[in-house]
Write a protein that holds these residues in place. Structure first.
Motif, PDB file in Angstrom:
ATOM      1  N   ILE A   1      33.896 -38.206  39.084  1.00 33.98           N
ATOM      2  CA  ILE A   1      32.756 -37.784  38.271  1.00 33.98           C
ATOM      3  C   ILE A   1      32.993 -36.338  37.843  1.00 33.98           C
ATOM      4  O   ILE A   1      33.333 -35.484  38.668  1.00 33.98           O
ATOM      5  CB  ILE A   1      31.428 -37.856  39.059  1.00 33.98           C
ATOM      6  N   TYR A   2      32.796 -36.072  36.569  1.00 35.46           N
ATOM      7  CA  TYR A   2      32.913 -34.714  36.038  1.00 35.46           C
ATOM      8  C   TYR A   2      31.491 -34.172  35.860  1.00 35.46           C
ATOM      9  O   TYR A   2      30.654 -34.804  35.223  1.00 35.46           O
ATOM     10  CB  TYR A   2      33.652 -34.716  34.699  1.00 35.46           C
ATOM     11  N   ASP A   3      31.243 -32.973  36.405  1.00 32.74           N
ATOM     12  CA  ASP A   3      29.901 -32.380  36.412  1.00 32.74           C
ATOM     13  C   ASP A   3      29.913 -31.076  35.625  1.00 32.74           C
ATOM     14  O   ASP A   3      30.721 -30.189  35.900  1.00 32.74           O
ATOM     15  CB  ASP A   3      29.479 -32.128  37.861  1.00 32.74           C
ATOM     16  N   LEU A   4      29.004 -30.954  34.648  1.00 31.98           N
ATOM     17  CA  LEU A   4      28.898 -29.720  33.863  1.00 31.98           C
ATOM     18  C   LEU A   4      28.532 -28.518  34.729  1.00 31.98           C
ATOM     19  O   LEU A   4      28.926 -27.398  34.442  1.00 31.98           O
ATOM     20  CB  LEU A   4      27.835 -29.876  32.763  1.00 31.98           C
ATOM     21  N   ASP A   5      27.750 -28.749  35.774  1.00 29.95           N
ATOM     22  CA  ASP A   5      27.281 -27.656  36.622  1.00 29.95           C
ATOM     23  C   ASP A   5      28.164 -27.385  37.832  1.00 29.95           C
ATOM     24  O   ASP A   5      27.807 -26.567  38.680  1.00 29.95           O
ATOM     25  CB  ASP A   5      25.853 -27.954  37.105  1.00 29.95           C
ATOM     26  N   ALA A   6      29.288 -28.039  37.933  1.00 26.76           N
ATOM     27  CA  ALA A   6      30.179 -27.819  39.080  1.00 26.76           C
ATOM     28  C   ALA A   6      30.768 -26.420  39.014  1.00 26.76           C
ATOM     29  O   ALA A   6      31.104 -25.916  37.939  1.00 26.76           O
ATOM     30  CB  ALA A   6      31.288 -28.854  39.086  1.00 26.76           C
ATOM     31  N   LYS A   7      30.887 -25.800  40.160  1.00 25.57           N
ATOM     32  CA  LYS A   7      31.426 -24.434  40.219  1.00 25.57           C
ATOM     33  C   LYS A   7      32.875 -24.383  39.746  1.00 25.57           C
ATOM     34  O   LYS A   7      33.285 -23.453  39.105  1.00 25.57           O
ATOM     35  CB  LYS A   7      31.306 -23.902  41.637  1.00 25.57           C
ATOM     36  N   ASN A   8      33.641 -25.386  40.096  1.00 27.06           N
ATOM     37  CA  ASN A   8      35.004 -25.463  39.551  1.00 27.06           C
ATOM     38  C   ASN A   8      35.023 -26.543  38.488  1.00 27.06           C
ATOM     39  O   ASN A   8      34.140 -27.370  38.412  1.00 27.06           O
ATOM     40  CB  ASN A   8      36.027 -25.738  40.659  1.00 27.06           C
ATOM     41  N   SER A   9      36.006 -26.553  37.668  1.00 26.49           N
ATOM     42  CA  SER A   9      36.017 -27.501  36.551  1.00 26.49           C
ATOM     43  C   SER A   9      36.645 -28.841  36.909  1.00 26.49           C
ATOM     44  O   SER A   9      36.753 -29.716  36.058  1.00 26.49           O
ATOM     45  CB  SER A   9      36.759 -26.888  35.365  1.00 26.49           C
ATOM     46  N   GLY A  10      37.057 -29.016  38.167  1.00 26.25           N
ATOM     47  CA  GLY A  10      37.703 -30.267  38.562  1.00 26.25           C
ATOM     48  C   GLY A  10      36.710 -31.387  38.801  1.00 26.25           C
ATOM     49  O   GLY A  10      35.528 -31.164  39.025  1.00 26.25           O
ATOM     50  N   PRO A  11      37.191 -32.606  38.752  1.00 28.52           N
ATOM     51  CA  PRO A  11      36.322 -33.756  38.989  1.00 28.52           C
ATOM     52  C   PRO A  11      35.951 -33.882  40.469  1.00 28.52           C
ATOM     53  O   PRO A  11      36.609 -33.321  41.337  1.00 28.52           O
ATOM     54  CB  PRO A  11      37.172 -34.939  38.540  1.00 28.52           C
ATOM     55  N   ILE A  12      34.890 -34.643  40.721  1.00 26.69           N
ATOM     56  CA  ILE A  12      34.393 -34.875  42.080  1.00 26.69           C
ATOM     57  C   ILE A  12      34.722 -36.317  42.457  1.00 26.69           C
ATOM     58  O   ILE A  12      34.393 -37.249  41.722  1.00 26.69           O
ATOM     59  CB  ILE A  12      32.872 -34.635  42.145  1.00 26.69           C
ATOM     60  N   SER A  13      35.348 -36.485  43.597  1.00 25.08           N
ATOM     61  CA  SER A  13      35.695 -37.825  44.068  1.00 25.08           C
ATOM     62  C   SER A  13      34.422 -38.577  44.452  1.00 25.08           C
ATOM     63  O   SER A  13      33.569 -38.059  45.162  1.00 25.08           O
ATOM     64  CB  SER A  13      36.619 -37.726  45.283  1.00 25.08           C
ATOM     65  N   ALA A  14      34.320 -39.820  43.966  1.00 25.65           N
ATOM     66  CA  ALA A  14      33.120 -40.612  44.247  1.00 25.65           C
ATOM     67  C   ALA A  14      33.427 -41.910  44.992  1.00 25.65           C
ATOM     68  O   ALA A  14      32.598 -42.385  45.753  1.00 25.65           O
ATOM     69  CB  ALA A  14      32.381 -40.932  42.954  1.00 25.65           C
ATOM     70  N   LEU A  15      34.611 -42.486  44.775  1.00 27.48           N
ATOM     71  CA  LEU A  15      34.907 -43.773  45.401  1.00 27.48           C
ATOM     72  C   LEU A  15      36.388 -44.072  45.270  1.00 27.48           C
ATOM     73  O   LEU A  15      36.968 -43.892  44.199  1.00 27.48           O
ATOM     74  CB  LEU A  15      34.091 -44.884  44.702  1.00 27.48           C
ATOM     75  N   ILE A  16      36.982 -44.541  46.354  1.00 25.70           N
ATOM     76  CA  ILE A  16      38.355 -45.042  46.337  1.00 25.70           C
ATOM     77  C   ILE A  16      38.273 -46.499  46.757  1.00 25.70           C
ATOM     78  O   ILE A  16      37.637 -46.825  47.762  1.00 25.70           O
ATOM     79  CB  ILE A  16      39.258 -44.254  47.301  1.00 25.70           C
TER      80      ILE A  16
END
Length: 179
Positions: free
Chosen positions: A120-135
């Motif tokens: 998941i890519y979040d506009l408000d994330a402190k870093n610009s990397g994606p957030i892992s949600a499910l493997i």
């Protein structure tokens, strides 16, 4: 007659023809077979009940997400990768609940060292990397999977499923969903 002569007694039989030990073995084997069948039927019913309970929980989660005023319900968009040309489905997400569901139909199975990874890519994330949600590595073509990301997601702008392979640096982007 000499006392030293041993008497050989005939083997005990039932009805005078078949030795008793054969009946014991036959009925013991029959009892084991019936017990094994009963146990396998019980385990199958338990698995079915567990699967039904899981489906009910996912359906309840889906209904809960659909009632949220911030719900995102968007379809998967294909990349140019022919592996996913027939895949259909959607993403449900609620930032309030920090919970989502992905639905995927006609998803191809993977080789041994491969896995799918939802980001998941979040506009408000402190870093610009994606957030892992499910493997996940599906055993079925059609899936409905609930997920919770490992970090808080405030304003998602893209969901992406990548094909990852152990030992390979460049992962393949397969599916995208944008609100």
């Amino acid at each position: 007659m000499n006392n030293m002569t041993a008497r050989i007694e005939p083997e005990k039989t039932l009805h005078g023809k078949i030795p008793l030990w054969i009946y014991v073995i036959f009925f013991s084997t029959l009892l084991i077979a019936i017990s094994s069948f009963g146990i396998s039927q019980y385990q199958q019913r338990q698995t079915q009940a567990s699967n039904q309970m899981q489906r009910t929980k996912v359906e309840e989660l889906q209904q809960s997400l659909l009632t949220q005023d911030d719900v995102i319900n968007t379809n998967w968009l294909h990349t140019l990768n022919p592996l996913v040309k027939n895949v259909k489905g959607n993403v449900l997400w609620s930032s309030k609940e920090q919970h989502g569901i992905i639905k995927l139909y006609n998803l191809p199975s993977l080789r041994e060292k491969q896995k799918y990874h939802l980001w998941i890519y979040d506009l408000d994330a402190k870093n610009s990397g994606p957030i892992s949600a499910l493997i996940f590595n599906p055993k079925f073509e059609n899936l409905i999977i609930p997920f919770r990301p490992e970090k808080h997601v405030t304003t998602p702008f893209k969901f992406e499923i990548m094909l990852e392979e152990e030992g390979v640096k460049d992962n393949l982007s397969l599916l995208l969903a944008q609100p």
